[in-house]
Design a protein around this motif. Sequence first.
Motif, PDB file in Angstrom:
ATOM      1  N   ALA A 210      -4.031 -13.185  -6.780  1.00  0.00           N
ATOM      2  CA  ALA A 210      -5.401 -13.135  -7.300  1.00  0.00           C
ATOM      3  C   ALA A 210      -6.408 -13.203  -6.163  1.00  0.00           C
ATOM      4  N   ALA A 211      -6.146 -14.059  -5.178  1.00  0.00           N
ATOM      5  CA  ALA A 211      -7.060 -14.168  -4.034  1.00  0.00           C
ATOM      6  C   ALA A 211      -7.131 -12.846  -3.277  1.00  0.00           C
ATOM      7  N   TYR A 212      -5.978 -12.193  -3.083  1.00  0.00           N
ATOM      8  CA  TYR A 212      -5.988 -10.888  -2.406  1.00  0.00           C
ATOM      9  C   TYR A 212      -6.703  -9.830  -3.253  1.00  0.00           C
ATOM     10  N   ALA A 213      -6.582  -9.919  -4.567  1.00  0.00           N
ATOM     11  CA  ALA A 213      -7.272  -8.959  -5.436  1.00  0.00           C
ATOM     12  C   ALA A 213      -8.782  -9.096  -5.308  1.00  0.00           C
ATOM     13  N   PHE A 214      -9.277 -10.329  -5.325  1.00  0.00           N
ATOM     14  CA  PHE A 214     -10.720 -10.521  -5.165  1.00  0.00           C
ATOM     15  C   PHE A 214     -11.178 -10.186  -3.751  1.00  0.00           C
ATOM     16  N   LEU A 215     -10.318 -10.387  -2.760  1.00  0.00           N
ATOM     17  CA  LEU A 215     -10.641  -9.935  -1.411  1.00  0.00           C
ATOM     18  C   LEU A 215     -10.795  -8.420  -1.373  1.00  0.00           C
ATOM     19  N   THR A 216      -9.936  -7.711  -2.101  1.00  0.00           N
ATOM     20  CA  THR A 216     -10.050  -6.254  -2.176  1.00  0.00           C
ATOM     21  C   THR A 216     -11.401  -5.861  -2.753  1.00  0.00           C
ATOM     22  N   ALA A 228      -9.983  -3.530   2.919  1.00  0.00           N
ATOM     23  CA  ALA A 228      -9.688  -3.428   1.490  1.00  0.00           C
ATOM     24  C   ALA A 228      -8.279  -2.891   1.271  1.00  0.00           C
ATOM     25  N   ILE A 229      -7.896  -1.916   2.047  1.00  0.00           N
ATOM     26  CA  ILE A 229      -6.551  -1.354   1.928  1.00  0.00           C
ATOM     27  C   ILE A 229      -5.499  -2.409   2.255  1.00  0.00           C
ATOM     28  N   ASP A 230      -5.712  -3.161   3.327  1.00  0.00           N
ATOM     29  CA  ASP A 230      -4.750  -4.203   3.708  1.00  0.00           C
ATOM     30  C   ASP A 230      -4.610  -5.251   2.602  1.00  0.00           C
ATOM     31  N   ALA A 231      -5.734  -5.696   2.031  1.00  0.00           N
ATOM     32  CA  ALA A 231      -5.675  -6.701   0.970  1.00  0.00           C
ATOM     33  C   ALA A 231      -5.003  -6.133  -0.278  1.00  0.00           C
ATOM     34  N   ALA A 232      -5.337  -4.886  -0.618  1.00  0.00           N
ATOM     35  CA  ALA A 232      -4.747  -4.262  -1.805  1.00  0.00           C
ATOM     36  C   ALA A 232      -3.241  -4.111  -1.667  1.00  0.00           C
ATOM     37  N   GLU A 233      -2.785  -3.826  -0.476  1.00  0.00           N
ATOM     38  CA  GLU A 233      -1.339  -3.667  -0.271  1.00  0.00           C
ATOM     39  C   GLU A 233      -0.581  -4.956  -0.547  1.00  0.00           C
ATOM     40  N   LYS A 234      -1.230  -6.099  -0.286  1.00  0.00           N
ATOM     41  CA  LYS A 234      -0.590  -7.381  -0.586  1.00  0.00           C
ATOM     42  C   LYS A 234      -0.371  -7.537  -2.090  1.00  0.00           C
ATOM     43  N   VAL A 235      -1.284  -6.989  -2.879  1.00  0.00           N
ATOM     44  CA  VAL A 235      -1.164  -7.079  -4.338  1.00  0.00           C
ATOM     45  C   VAL A 235      -0.169  -6.054  -4.855  1.00  0.00           C
ATOM     46  N   ILE A 236      -0.336  -4.814  -4.442  1.00  0.00           N
ATOM     47  CA  ILE A 236       0.513  -3.729  -4.940  1.00  0.00           C
ATOM     48  C   ILE A 236       1.975  -3.942  -4.540  1.00  0.00           C
ATOM     49  N   GLY A 237       2.165  -4.555  -3.381  1.00  0.00           N
ATOM     50  CA  GLY A 237       3.525  -4.808  -2.923  1.00  0.00           C
ATOM     51  C   GLY A 237       4.175  -6.043  -3.527  1.00  0.00           C
ATOM     52  N   ASP A 238       3.448  -6.777  -4.355  1.00  0.00           N
ATOM     53  CA  ASP A 238       3.974  -7.990  -4.981  1.00  0.00           C
ATOM     54  C   ASP A 238       4.729  -7.594  -6.247  1.00  0.00           C
ATOM     55  N   ILE A 346      -6.949  -2.651  -8.764  1.00  0.00           N
ATOM     56  CA  ILE A 346      -6.655  -2.691  -7.335  1.00  0.00           C
ATOM     57  C   ILE A 346      -6.086  -1.360  -6.854  1.00  0.00           C
ATOM     58  N   VAL A 347      -5.243  -0.724  -7.658  1.00  0.00           N
ATOM     59  CA  VAL A 347      -4.704   0.600  -7.308  1.00  0.00           C
ATOM     60  C   VAL A 347      -5.843   1.595  -7.107  1.00  0.00           C
ATOM     61  N   LEU A 348      -6.804   1.594  -8.015  1.00  0.00           N
ATOM     62  CA  LEU A 348      -7.905   2.551  -7.922  1.00  0.00           C
ATOM     63  C   LEU A 348      -8.886   2.197  -6.800  1.00  0.00           C
ATOM     64  N   LEU A 349      -9.075   0.915  -6.521  1.00  0.00           N
ATOM     65  CA  LEU A 349      -9.906   0.550  -5.374  1.00  0.00           C
ATOM     66  C   LEU A 349      -9.255   1.005  -4.070  1.00  0.00           C
ATOM     67  N   LYS A 350      -7.959   0.857  -3.986  1.00  0.00           N
ATOM     68  CA  LYS A 350      -7.253   1.323  -2.784  1.00  0.00           C
ATOM     69  C   LYS A 350      -7.340   2.845  -2.677  1.00  0.00           C
ATOM     70  N   PRO A 360      -6.757  11.914   1.858  1.00  0.00           N
ATOM     71  CA  PRO A 360      -6.554  12.389   0.487  1.00  0.00           C
ATOM     72  C   PRO A 360      -5.130  12.230  -0.033  1.00  0.00           C
ATOM     73  N   THR A 361      -4.148  12.341   0.814  1.00  0.00           N
ATOM     74  CA  THR A 361      -2.763  12.222   0.342  1.00  0.00           C
ATOM     75  C   THR A 361      -2.521  10.849  -0.270  1.00  0.00           C
ATOM     76  N   GLU A 362      -2.918   9.809   0.446  1.00  0.00           N
ATOM     77  CA  GLU A 362      -2.744   8.446  -0.047  1.00  0.00           C
ATOM     78  C   GLU A 362      -3.596   8.202  -1.291  1.00  0.00           C
ATOM     79  N   ALA A 363      -4.826   8.704  -1.269  1.00  0.00           N
ATOM     80  CA  ALA A 363      -5.720   8.495  -2.405  1.00  0.00           C
ATOM     81  C   ALA A 363      -5.186   9.168  -3.660  1.00  0.00           C
ATOM     82  N   LEU A 364      -4.716  10.382  -3.535  1.00  0.00           N
ATOM     83  CA  LEU A 364      -4.228  11.127  -4.700  1.00  0.00           C
ATOM     84  C   LEU A 364      -2.955  10.515  -5.271  1.00  0.00           C
ATOM     85  N   ASP A 365      -2.100  10.003  -4.410  1.00  0.00           N
ATOM     86  CA  ASP A 365      -0.877   9.358  -4.902  1.00  0.00           C
ATOM     87  C   ASP A 365      -1.223   8.189  -5.820  1.00  0.00           C
ATOM     88  N   LEU A 366      -2.176   7.369  -5.415  1.00  0.00           N
ATOM     89  CA  LEU A 366      -2.575   6.214  -6.214  1.00  0.00           C
ATOM     90  C   LEU A 366      -3.328   6.640  -7.469  1.00  0.00           C
TER      91      LEU A 366
END
Length: 457
Positions: A210-216, A228-238, A346-350, A360-366
């Motif tokens: 949750a803390a990483y999500a609000f950091l994002t 933002a990408i670094d913080a989001a990865e902590k959430v998405i990778g959980d 968080i996926v869409l913020l990333k 664009p490749t990373e953005a479109l995948d998400l």
Amino acid sequence: MKRSFKYIATGLMLLAVSACSDSLLDKEPISNFSGQGFYKKPSDAQAGVNGIYNSMQSLFRLNFAYWGEGRADNVTTRHSGDPFALQQNTLTPIINSARWDNFYTLVSRANYAIKYTPQVFGDGDSDLKRQLLGQAHALRAVAYFYLVRIWGQVPLITEPYESVEQELFVQQNTEAEVLAKVEEDLIFATENCASNYSGARNRVLMTKGAAYAFLTQLYMWQKKYDKAIDAAEKVIGDSQYSLVSMSDWNDIFVKGTSTESIFEVGYNETQTNALRILYAIGSDSDYVPSSRFIASIEPGDLRKARIYDVTEVQPRKIWKFFGQGFNDESPDPSSNNIVLTRLADIVLLKAEAHAQLNQPTEALDLLNRIRRRAGLSVMDEAAANNLYGNLVTAVLHERSIELSFEGHRWFDLVRTGTAISTMKPVNGLTDQRNLVWPIHESAVLRNPNLKQNEFYK
């Protein structure tokens, strides 16, 4: 599943310490107390943190929608009072949503917990001590993050008020100063909150995720896209977070504590909120979907019939929070949890951060993870440009639909600089100074050091 904060306290104690007394496990949230006289033992620290969550219930029960949706383009209203003032952009210093009292009640309780929790545990290290401090810092950070986004410059108070020698008439700090403390508190929370708790508590207590999500969210507000990408990865990778299937999408809000949820404000039959008044009373709810929002939904989007009553020519009921086909006209309070952040957010913020960095490749995948779940075709960059002008706008459109009525839309418009262009045709919004709320007149009258936001002088 209905929860009370009595059970939250019980569960956290069982996780953190095995030799606690029954009186500790039964500790109820507290409303008002003197820190010097109250904090004597670990059970008091637990009760103090429970009191912060109790403040959060009062804070968000109605206003999460006023602050996050009421001034944006996805809703319309027939109601007087705050709903009409926000929609018409006729805010004044006497509207109820201009009050920040509940924010500073939460901040005060957090300040007491942050100051006195270390004292009751002594110098030794303790999982419970670190978890309680992490939660207190995170909750204070969320409060200040909302305060800045709503009012701009606000007083930054980080110590409990305990002496007449302390400055009573505080002054406002800059947005940068307040957001620096928000970041500091959230980073502290990522280092000290528990990774998870058992059962439903895992979504209504502050965790590292949750803390990483609000950091994002914070870094996106500040346009710090790499962070933002670094913080989001902590959430998405959980592994404890995953997107639910489309068939279970409404259950994120109806049942609560889904695998997609990251942090929810917990309610039950006793501690209720105003979700039904906001969205469910078809003949007289505060908000209904705007024609602009309805027209923006792509053909074939499976979310459409799950968001609002598609059987009506002029939809009057938002089904999202109560289930498809919900037809209860009762104005009774709701016991549903309010989801403040979830994995799709968080996926869409990333995705947006990658788009802003021309990746664009990373953005479109998400982006396509969310589109595929909604039954929509996979989007490439050409399609994004053709349909929405550019990839960033395509992501923002997806957030508008996926996160509709959850309290994100207005903040998305403001942070991306699109609030005026979007709302000018709706209500005549033209002035950047008008993007913040007025400070309520009661606060200005009580404190001569407060300066009313420029637009409302």
